[in-house]
Design an enzyme around this catalytic site. Sequence first.
Site, PDB file in Angstrom:
ATOM      1  N   GLU A 201       0.861  -1.181   0.000  1.00 11.86           N
ATOM      2  CA  GLU A 201       0.000   0.000   0.000  1.00 11.86           C
ATOM      3  C   GLU A 201       0.900   1.235   0.000  1.00 11.86           C
ATOM      4  OE1 GLU A 201      -3.674   1.924   2.605  1.00 11.86           O
ATOM      5  OE2 GLU A 201      -2.187   0.690   3.614  1.00 11.86           O
ATOM      6  N   ASP A 279     -12.142  -0.890   3.082  1.00 11.61           N
ATOM      7  CA  ASP A 279     -11.125  -0.457   4.042  1.00 11.61           C
ATOM      8  C   ASP A 279     -11.756   0.253   5.240  1.00 11.61           C
ATOM      9  OD1 ASP A 279      -8.578  -0.293   5.036  1.00 11.61           O
ATOM     10  OD2 ASP A 279      -7.893   1.284   3.695  1.00 11.61           O
TER      11      ASP A 279
END
Length: 339
Positions: A201, A279
């Site tokens: 990420e 998320d």
Amino acid sequence: MARPLDELPKAHLHLHFTGSMRHSTLLELARDQGLHLPDALVQDWPPRLRATDERGWFRFQRLYDIARSVLRREADVYRLLREAAEDEAAEGSRWLEIQVDPSGYASRFGGLTATLELVLDAAGKAGRSAGVGIGVVVAANRTRHPLDAKTLARLATQYADKGVVGFGLSNDERRGRARDFDGAFRIAKRAGLLAVPHGGELSGAASIAECVDDLDADRIGHGIRAAESERLMERLADRQIACEVCPTSNVGLGVAERIADVPVKRLFDAGVPIALGADDPLLFGARLLPQYELARDVYGFRDAEVAELARQSIRASTAPEAAKKEMLTAIDSWLATES
């Protein structure tokens, strides 16, 4: 007319506990408690975030901690999970794996064990009420000591047959190497829990490779930076290690400049399994369904490919085999309907 995406059966494998809270619930709980929220969580919501530098990540974490502070009573935990399950059902999600670090709530709810038992009980009741299967992923914080992760891994194994389905590793990759937590993941894997660490990420492809090589990852949280390495994409495809891709989050944190820049199609075309996720909808303003809408409207997925995305999310989940078979059959039925 296009086939309705909210009727497409799917599994949601990347959702954080606090981040699953409805914005309206955050505002209500804060008001009831007399807690002042920053403008970024009220009139300027969803907040403008950028976590690609240390200052930006600190601001993101600060907002997350403020949001977590409104969960003070057991009733708040039951409410959060009930509403999360209802939202999942409304979007066509039939299986949810929600990630929680009990350490963040232990001081409020009687310790690590009591906190996890509270979450598991709330998840079970919420799932039964909404008709959504829910598994809990216990997550360690990579900015804390690896011994803390081992403690959480041992706790997770005690509930491996009581609702805990996986063991994760979250927070800023740049502040904690995956390999430092290999001991905790060995404990979890021996108990049959899935290894689902975050990787790729805020850090590059090497972060993902470390999760695979040192933690024996079954899935990768995010994982979009795998697109930087053809060899790594081949490895993920060969081993069918799914990436839990969260496009809205990626843009919200500045990992990608634009939604179109998130390499969803590149990973898909390379054969890397993808499980779309939201998320932290509380901070990014979008739940699971909008991620599927992006697949169709931005990434150019045809309905057959959107259906395959949903299949991949289900195959990568820990749902019971009978439930998986039922969901996969329902996907075929969705695809068979006239658009």
